[in-house]
Design an enzyme around this catalytic site. Sequence first.
Site: not given
Ligand code: NDP
Ligand code: 2IT
Length: 446
Positions: A126, A166
Amino acid sequence: MATALNDFMQEVKTKNPGEAEFHQAVEEVVETLLPVLDKHPEYRKARIMERMVEPERVIMFRVPWMADNGEVRVNRGYRIEFSSAIGPYKGGLRFHPSVTLSILKFLGFEQIFKNSLTTLPMGGGKGGSDFDPKFKSKNEIMRFCQSFMSELFRHIGPNTDVPAGDIGVGGQEIGYMFGQYKKLRNSFDGVLTGKGLSWGGSLIRPEATGFGVVYFANEMLATKGQSFEGKTVTISGFGNVAWGAATKVNQLGGKVVTLSGPDGYIHDPDGISGEKIEYMLELRASNQDIVEPYAEQFGVEFVPNKHPWEVKCDIALPCATQNELNEEDAKNLIANGCLCISEGANMPTTPEAAKLILESDILYGPAKAANAGGVAVSGLEMTQNSIRMNWSREEVDNHLHRIMKNIHQSCLVAADTYGTSGNYVAGANIAGFTKVADAMLAQGVV
Ligand code: NDP
Ligand code: 2IT
């Protein structure tokens, strides 16, 4: 058992002071693995657990860049290369002001088990930066990404370490970083995933995490003869994962009634579907980090500074960030008759809340298993890059669906084997761990 856990955690805390999120992630895993270590003295003898909590390599670096007004800014960049036992380091990059070494180590540690569960050959890693994309111009984001990659490029490669997105890192940022990598290496490599379709990306990657979260929930619901049809679903976050999950819930006949941001949550009892889902992409791209504009746009209620878990639901999908579902939230979900929680975000549930949920009848899919669809399709993107081919939407979605079903099954079998039937937290940790531990044993003390 409690003493063994305390002793182990004491050592981890002494060696890694001040890393609260990392301690939390390790404790949750080790707690469930003690019965496995008892049954397999060879893992203890080879100090597998002690080796696993020590990253193979931690890279920290300066990221200087220039703002549009000519001022010089400095951020910190990181890449945690945690485990390469079963494949190249693999995991996302997070750009958010809350990023610290502790947060990236917790995420990198969890990624080892998650990637193992996908059945694909990927190790755990990461990275990211405390850079805040909020209110930054496109040019500022590009210059930051180029500076970040000007250091990162020397540590990564298609067979070494393959980062992805992420929080705060989506297609745009991956594009800028890929361009800089290619320029520095003079080589068109599958070195990042989440790429654009015309330059090596995979169909379904943007949707994959959210789709996977819903597929996993659907498998859990099926064990009780239930499905998404006609169910009320609360979702937190409004980013990539929340968007994919909302899309799939609608396809399966469920109704999504909430989204949230750092500013609070919106409640849309008529359901978030069609153009309202597309509006999420605008919200995310606006770089303002707030969800309130949704309430103004569609004339619904906005509840400031609160989590959506107080809204009555059948299924809850936390898709925002770590520790966003606390003890009080868990009590609300239980009291309101919630059937199922499937974690889209990484470690969204606090340990106190997780304990309450595990003691209840709620079907509870932990992040390592439930959100593995994103990295699974990243793995499929790597495969397509290696064979220099692109698969159709249907092919990728079928693979994703099959992988999520397999993960669900592996969790159930592992939990059964160690006497914790129906406990997906224990099942995911055990199933993910065993494969990595066996690879480490086979490869000797390295
Ligand atoms: P994005 O940047 O697309 O969106 C993140 C979201 O979380 C936004 O809505 C963001 O708002 C919000 N957010 C951040 N901090 C806070 C907070 N303190 N309270 C409420 N909302 C908050 O990220 P992702 O959708 O990609 O990621 C979301 C989650 O999913 C994370 O935990 C990430 O680790 C996990 N994840 C992502 C993967 C991926 O492939 N993208 C895979 C697996 C897990 P803002 O941006 O305004 O802070
Ligand atoms: O938390 C996760 O699994 C991710 N942000 C995706 C990682 C990836 O390599 O696609």
